[in-house]
Design a protein around this motif. Structure first.
Motif, PDB file in Angstrom:
ATOM      1  N   VAL A   1       0.844  -1.199   0.000  1.00 36.42           N
ATOM      2  CA  VAL A   1       0.000   0.000   0.000  1.00 36.42           C
ATOM      3  C   VAL A   1       0.879   1.247   0.000  1.00 36.42           C
ATOM      4  O   VAL A   1       0.627   2.192  -0.755  1.00 36.42           O
ATOM      5  CB  VAL A   1      -0.967   0.009   1.200  1.00 36.42           C
ATOM      6  N   ARG A   2       1.913   1.273   0.832  1.00 36.82           N
ATOM      7  CA  ARG A   2       2.811   2.436   0.888  1.00 36.82           C
ATOM      8  C   ARG A   2       3.461   2.691  -0.468  1.00 36.82           C
ATOM      9  O   ARG A   2       3.525   3.829  -0.941  1.00 36.82           O
ATOM     10  CB  ARG A   2       3.886   2.238   1.955  1.00 36.82           C
ATOM     11  N   TYR A   3       3.919   1.642  -1.118  1.00 33.18           N
ATOM     12  CA  TYR A   3       4.574   1.793  -2.418  1.00 33.18           C
ATOM     13  C   TYR A   3       3.608   2.378  -3.455  1.00 33.18           C
ATOM     14  O   TYR A   3       3.955   3.299  -4.188  1.00 33.18           O
ATOM     15  CB  TYR A   3       5.109   0.439  -2.898  1.00 33.18           C
ATOM     16  N   HIS A   4       2.401   1.855  -3.504  1.00 26.81           N
ATOM     17  CA  HIS A   4       1.453   2.325  -4.511  1.00 26.81           C
ATOM     18  C   HIS A   4       0.853   3.685  -4.154  1.00 26.81           C
ATOM     19  O   HIS A   4       0.458   4.432  -5.051  1.00 26.81           O
ATOM     20  CB  HIS A   4       0.391   1.263  -4.781  1.00 26.81           C
ATOM     21  N   LEU A   5       0.815   4.030  -2.876  1.00 23.21           N
ATOM     22  CA  LEU A   5       0.454   5.405  -2.504  1.00 23.21           C
ATOM     23  C   LEU A   5       1.505   6.378  -3.030  1.00 23.21           C
ATOM     24  O   LEU A   5       1.174   7.446  -3.554  1.00 23.21           O
ATOM     25  CB  LEU A   5       0.326   5.543  -0.984  1.00 23.21           C
ATOM     26  N   ASN A   6       2.778   6.002  -2.919  1.00 20.13           N
ATOM     27  CA  ASN A   6       3.867   6.810  -3.483  1.00 20.13           C
ATOM     28  C   ASN A   6       3.707   6.986  -4.987  1.00 20.13           C
ATOM     29  O   ASN A   6       3.806   8.096  -5.506  1.00 20.13           O
ATOM     30  CB  ASN A   6       5.219   6.137  -3.213  1.00 20.13           C
TER      31      ASN A   6
ATOM     32  N   LEU B   1       0.513   9.131  -5.910  1.00 18.90           N
ATOM     33  CA  LEU B   1       0.712  10.555  -5.641  1.00 18.90           C
ATOM     34  C   LEU B   1       1.666  11.164  -6.662  1.00 18.90           C
ATOM     35  O   LEU B   1       1.452  12.293  -7.131  1.00 18.90           O
ATOM     36  CB  LEU B   1       1.230  10.764  -4.217  1.00 18.90           C
ATOM     37  N   GLY B   2       2.681  10.420  -7.028  1.00 18.44           N
ATOM     38  CA  GLY B   2       3.600  10.890  -8.066  1.00 18.44           C
ATOM     39  C   GLY B   2       2.892  11.101  -9.396  1.00 18.44           C
ATOM     40  O   GLY B   2       3.141  12.092 -10.089  1.00 18.44           O
ATOM     41  N   ILE B   3       2.000  10.203  -9.744  1.00 16.91           N
ATOM     42  CA  ILE B   3       1.249  10.351 -10.991  1.00 16.91           C
ATOM     43  C   ILE B   3       0.339  11.574 -10.916  1.00 16.91           C
ATOM     44  O   ILE B   3       0.212  12.322 -11.892  1.00 16.91           O
ATOM     45  CB  ILE B   3       0.435   9.080 -11.307  1.00 16.91           C
ATOM     46  N   PHE B   4      -0.290  11.813  -9.766  1.00 15.73           N
ATOM     47  CA  PHE B   4      -1.153  12.989  -9.635  1.00 15.73           C
ATOM     48  C   PHE B   4      -0.352  14.280  -9.786  1.00 15.73           C
ATOM     49  O   PHE B   4      -0.794  15.225 -10.430  1.00 15.73           O
ATOM     50  CB  PHE B   4      -1.903  12.971  -8.297  1.00 15.73           C
TER      51      PHE B   4
ATOM     52  N   GLY C   1       8.090   5.194 -17.199  1.00 12.37           N
ATOM     53  CA  GLY C   1       8.433   6.598 -17.415  1.00 12.37           C
ATOM     54  C   GLY C   1       8.709   7.382 -16.146  1.00 12.37           C
ATOM     55  O   GLY C   1       9.848   7.674 -15.834  1.00 12.37           O
ATOM     56  N   VAL C   2       7.699   7.697 -15.391  1.00 11.31           N
ATOM     57  CA  VAL C   2       7.857   8.589 -14.238  1.00 11.31           C
ATOM     58  C   VAL C   2       7.900   7.871 -12.902  1.00 11.31           C
ATOM     59  O   VAL C   2       8.172   8.490 -11.884  1.00 11.31           O
ATOM     60  CB  VAL C   2       6.724   9.642 -14.210  1.00 11.31           C
ATOM     61  N   GLY C   3       7.657   6.599 -12.875  1.00  8.34           N
ATOM     62  CA  GLY C   3       7.576   5.861 -11.618  1.00  8.34           C
ATOM     63  C   GLY C   3       8.852   5.883 -10.792  1.00  8.34           C
ATOM     64  O   GLY C   3       8.811   5.996  -9.573  1.00  8.34           O
ATOM     65  N   LYS C   4      10.003   5.788 -11.432  1.00  8.56           N
ATOM     66  CA  LYS C   4      11.283   5.787 -10.715  1.00  8.56           C
ATOM     67  C   LYS C   4      11.523   7.118 -10.004  1.00  8.56           C
ATOM     68  O   LYS C   4      12.202   7.163  -8.980  1.00  8.56           O
ATOM     69  CB  LYS C   4      12.441   5.522 -11.691  1.00  8.56           C
ATOM     70  N   LEU C   5      10.970   8.209 -10.540  1.00  8.67           N
ATOM     71  CA  LEU C   5      11.158   9.519  -9.924  1.00  8.67           C
ATOM     72  C   LEU C   5      10.494   9.622  -8.555  1.00  8.67           C
ATOM     73  O   LEU C   5      10.913  10.429  -7.726  1.00  8.67           O
ATOM     74  CB  LEU C   5      10.574  10.615 -10.832  1.00  8.67           C
ATOM     75  N   PHE C   6       9.455   8.825  -8.323  1.00  7.13           N
ATOM     76  CA  PHE C   6       8.658   8.970  -7.119  1.00  7.13           C
ATOM     77  C   PHE C   6       8.813   7.817  -6.135  1.00  7.13           C
ATOM     78  O   PHE C   6       8.088   7.767  -5.143  1.00  7.13           O
ATOM     79  CB  PHE C   6       7.185   9.146  -7.494  1.00  7.13           C
ATOM     80  N   GLU C   7       9.743   6.912  -6.369  1.00  6.28           N
ATOM     81  CA  GLU C   7       9.952   5.818  -5.423  1.00  6.28           C
ATOM     82  C   GLU C   7      10.547   6.373  -4.129  1.00  6.28           C
ATOM     83  O   GLU C   7      11.563   7.059  -4.147  1.00  6.28           O
ATOM     84  CB  GLU C   7      10.877   4.757  -6.011  1.00  6.28           C
TER      85      GLU C   7
END
Length: 110
Positions: free
Chosen positions: A34-39, A42-45, A97-103
């Motif tokens: 849950v914590r990972y996918h919340l990250n 939120l990054g996608i938003f 694409g953008v997922g690594k930026l928000f880990e």
């Protein structure tokens, strides 16, 4: 509620993200999924707001390109779909694409 369900709901609008966040914080057994996918959600938003702002500015400056860039406005929907699909399979993989930026970028989730 199951952790997998909360991870999927995080991708469904900002209200879904807030609901998942509140459930996550109220649960003493805080799931890594849950914590990972919340990250990620939120990054996608955040990416969505930046993307739509850029598209709007470019549309005002160069109107002929604006209609072409409007198709790029669908990119966040595609990213949310990829994220929800990963969450449904219990996978901790970043969205393309953008997922690594928000880990692990948002400390308040820890």
């Amino acid at each position: 509620m199951k952790n997998q369900t909360l991870a999927i709901i995080a991708y469904i609008t900002l209200i879904g993200w807030i609901y998942s966040y509140v459930q996550y914080k109220n649960n003493p057994d805080r799931s890594r999924l849950v914590r990972y996918h919340l990250n990620q959600a939120l990054g996608i938003f955040i990416f969505t707001v930046i993307l739509w702002t850029a598209i709007k500015v470019i549309s005002v400056i160069v109107p002929s390109i604006g209609s072409i860039l409007a198709v790029a406005g669908l990119l966040p929907l595609v990213l949310m779909t990829f994220g929800a699909a990963a969450a449904s399979k219990d996978i901790l993989s970043p969205v393309p694409g953008v997922g690594k930026l928000f880990e692990n970028r948002f400390g308040f989730l820890n």
